[in-house]
Design an enzyme around this catalytic site. Structure first.
Site, mmCIF file in Angstrom:
data_model
loop_
_atom_site.group_PDB
_atom_site.id
_atom_site.type_symbol
_atom_site.label_atom_id
_atom_site.label_comp_id
_atom_site.label_asym_id
_atom_site.label_seq_id
_atom_site.Cartn_x
_atom_site.Cartn_y
_atom_site.Cartn_z
ATOM 1 N N LYS A 24 0.840 -1.203 0.000
ATOM 2 C CA LYS A 24 0.000 0.000 0.000
ATOM 3 C C LYS A 24 0.879 1.258 0.000
ATOM 4 C CE LYS A 24 -2.043 -1.248 3.880
ATOM 5 N NZ LYS A 24 -1.417 -2.550 4.175
ATOM 6 N N ARG A 99 -10.150 0.315 8.397
ATOM 7 C CA ARG A 99 -9.765 -1.070 8.672
ATOM 8 C C ARG A 99 -10.840 -1.828 9.429
ATOM 9 N NH1 ARG A 99 -3.694 -0.022 8.587
ATOM 10 N NH2 ARG A 99 -2.758 -2.004 9.097
ATOM 11 N N ARG A 133 11.778 -5.203 5.059
ATOM 12 C CA ARG A 133 11.485 -3.798 4.723
ATOM 13 C C ARG A 133 12.393 -2.831 5.484
ATOM 14 N NH1 ARG A 133 5.544 -1.894 5.398
ATOM 15 N NH2 ARG A 133 5.808 -2.997 7.365
ATOM 16 N N ARG A 166 14.060 0.818 10.428
ATOM 17 C CA ARG A 166 13.164 -0.347 10.353
ATOM 18 C C ARG A 166 12.089 -0.173 11.422
ATOM 19 N NH1 ARG A 166 15.471 -4.736 7.088
ATOM 20 N NH2 ARG A 166 17.520 -4.003 6.447
ATOM 21 N N ARG A 178 -0.838 -9.165 13.130
ATOM 22 C CA ARG A 178 -1.372 -8.165 12.180
ATOM 23 C C ARG A 178 -2.184 -8.846 11.090
ATOM 24 N NH1 ARG A 178 4.192 -5.303 11.055
ATOM 25 N NH2 ARG A 178 3.141 -4.306 9.290
#
Ligand code: AP5
Ligand code: MG
Length: 220
Positions: A24, A99, A133, A166, A178
């Protein structure tokens, strides 16, 4: 009326929807210029509040660290404030909001959504994406150790910064929570938006450029 925007046609605010690590944020950064809509990431807003040590940040941190959703009231208040800012006058690109069904219901009273873009990635790919990531600490550009490294070793492609960070919640344990929150609390929104005829599904398990092209086509 929006001017100077390639996609001004029938587009209002848009929602980028999908599981953690779907891409996203990556896609939001790539389509901001074409759409003329600012990225509004509730995750980024919450992380800024945590760093600033505000009461919202202190309240949110315990949920974020556990991989749970922050309570709806906190999120809806953040969005109500953000949407009043000057750059939101022609609509925004929501990243990671709404959400839950109550968040989507509240959004209906805040702004009009013309497209919900669902980026689909199988659960089996998510942990690898999240655990690799890193982002530029200066401009926020999103990278990945294997899938999207910087072009020059140790230097951001966009701002030349050598400072990267991070996320505290990017670890295998928190990712499982999550994902669970996504499947139980967020994925019911797919049907909700589909019934309104504004839900567009994009295969997110492909090259980043191809996904961007498909999102821009869906917005035309
Ligand atoms: P948030 O920050 O929104 O996290 P998230 O939804 O878990 O999503 P991510 O940011 O992890 O993933 P992304 O889809 O943006 O992927 P990215 O582009 O970075 O929320 C964090 C927390 O805040 C939540 O857990 C919750 O506690 C709270 N919160 C936030 N909003 C809330 C709300 N509305 N209500 C309640 N609580 C809320 O990409 C991931 C990696 O993959 C990167 O390394 C990237 O380089 C790589 N990548 C991207 N695309 C590809 C591709 N096509 N192929 C290979 N690699 C790719
Ligand atoms: Mg993100």
């Amino acid at each position: 009326m929006k001017t100077g925007v390639a996609y001004a046609g029938n587009m209002e605010s848009i929602v980028l929807f999908g599981p953690p690590g779907a891409g996203k944020g990556t896609q939001a950064q790539r389509i901001m210029d074409s759409t003329g809509l600012p990225q509004v990431s509730t995750g980024d807003m919450l992380r800024a509040a945590v760093s600033a040590g505000t009461s919202t940040g202190i309240e949110a941190k315990k949920f974020m660290d556990a991989g749970k959703l922050v309570p709806d009231e906190v999120i809806i208040d953040l969005i109500k404030d953000r949407i009043k800012e000057d750059d939101a006058v022609n609509g925004v690109m929501f990243d990671g909001f709404p959400r839950t069904i109550p968040q989507a219901e509240a959004l209906e009273n805040i702004t009009t959504v013309s497209h919900v873009i669902a980026i689909e990635v199988p659960d089996g790919k998510i942990v690898e994406r999240i655990c690799g990531r890193f982002t530029c600490a200066k401009c926020g550009a999103v990278y990945h150790d294997s899938f999207k490294p910087t072009s020059l070793d140790g230097k951001c492609d966009f701002c030349d910064s050598e400072d990267f960070k991070r996320r505290a919640d990017d670890n295998a344990d928190t990712v499982m929570s999550r994902l669970k929150a996504y499947h139980t609390q967020t994925s019911p929104l797919a049907e909700w938006y589909d019934s309104k005829g504004i839900f567009f599904v994009i295969d997110g398990d492909r090259e980043i450029d191809k996904i961007t092209d498909d999102i821009l086509s869906a917005l035309k």
